[in-house]
Motif scaffolding. Structure first.
Motif, short mmCIF file in Angstrom:
data_model
loop_
_atom_site.label_atom_id
_atom_site.label_comp_id
_atom_site.label_asym_id
_atom_site.label_seq_id
_atom_site.Cartn_x
_atom_site.Cartn_y
_atom_site.Cartn_z
N LEU A 1 0.85 -1.18 0.00
CA LEU A 1 0.00 0.00 0.00
C LEU A 1 0.89 1.24 0.00
CD1 LEU A 1 -2.77 1.42 0.39
CD2 LEU A 1 -2.44 1.11 2.86
N THR B 1 -3.64 0.89 -9.14
CA THR B 1 -4.03 -0.17 -8.22
C THR B 1 -4.44 -1.42 -9.00
OG1 THR B 1 -4.74 1.35 -6.48
CG2 THR B 1 -5.70 -0.86 -6.46
N THR C 1 -1.62 -1.35 -4.12
CA THR C 1 -2.76 -0.48 -3.84
C THR C 1 -2.25 0.94 -3.63
OG1 THR C 1 -3.95 -2.32 -2.78
CG2 THR C 1 -4.74 -0.08 -2.35
N SER D 1 -3.37 4.69 -2.64
CA SER D 1 -4.44 5.48 -2.03
C SER D 1 -4.34 6.93 -2.47
CB SER D 1 -4.36 5.38 -0.51
OG SER D 1 -3.14 5.93 -0.05
#
Length: 123
Positions: free
Chosen positions: A11, A91, A120, A122
């Motif tokens: 992430l 992503t 991923t 954000s």
């Protein structure tokens, strides 16, 4: 048969960087062109980047040009995907693949695939 294992996913915030690695079991790693693909939820798998056996030539999808860099170290049987300036639309699950092709192109066939690593981003 080549076995491929990806690592390095995770992430990250938009604008950040990640480096994916693809370790190959095959000692004749240099006999294979390598590619990276990705698949986002609900979408088809798409080509990201490829590199020739000797690493001299590379190919990128337009969406990742100037942000991603594919490379390889034949002494370590490993291919890499350096990803900079990541965006939420990056992503996906990222897969590496190996091909016996001498020349890489849009229709290169990849016979061997890894299990994928999740990236991923954000916002």
């Amino acid at each position: 048969q080549v076995q491929l294992v990806e690592s390095g996913g995770g992430l990250v915030q938009a604008g950040g960087s990640l480096t994916l690695s693809c370790a190959a079991s095959e000692r004749t790693f240099s006999n294979y062109a390598m590619g990276w693909f990705r698949q986002a939820p609900g979408k088809d798998r798409e080509f990201v980047a490829a590199i020739t056996r000797n690493g001299f030539n590379t190919l990128y999808a337009d969406s990742v040009k100037r942000r991603f860099t594919i490379s390889r170290d034949n002494t370590k049987n490993t291919a890499y995907l350096q990803m900079n300036n990541l965006k939420p639309e990056d992503t996906a699950v990222y897969y590496c693949a190996a091909s016996v092709a001498v020349v890489i192109g849009p229709k290169t066939v990849y016979a061997y695939w890894g299990q994928g690593t999740q990236v991923t981003v954000s916002s």
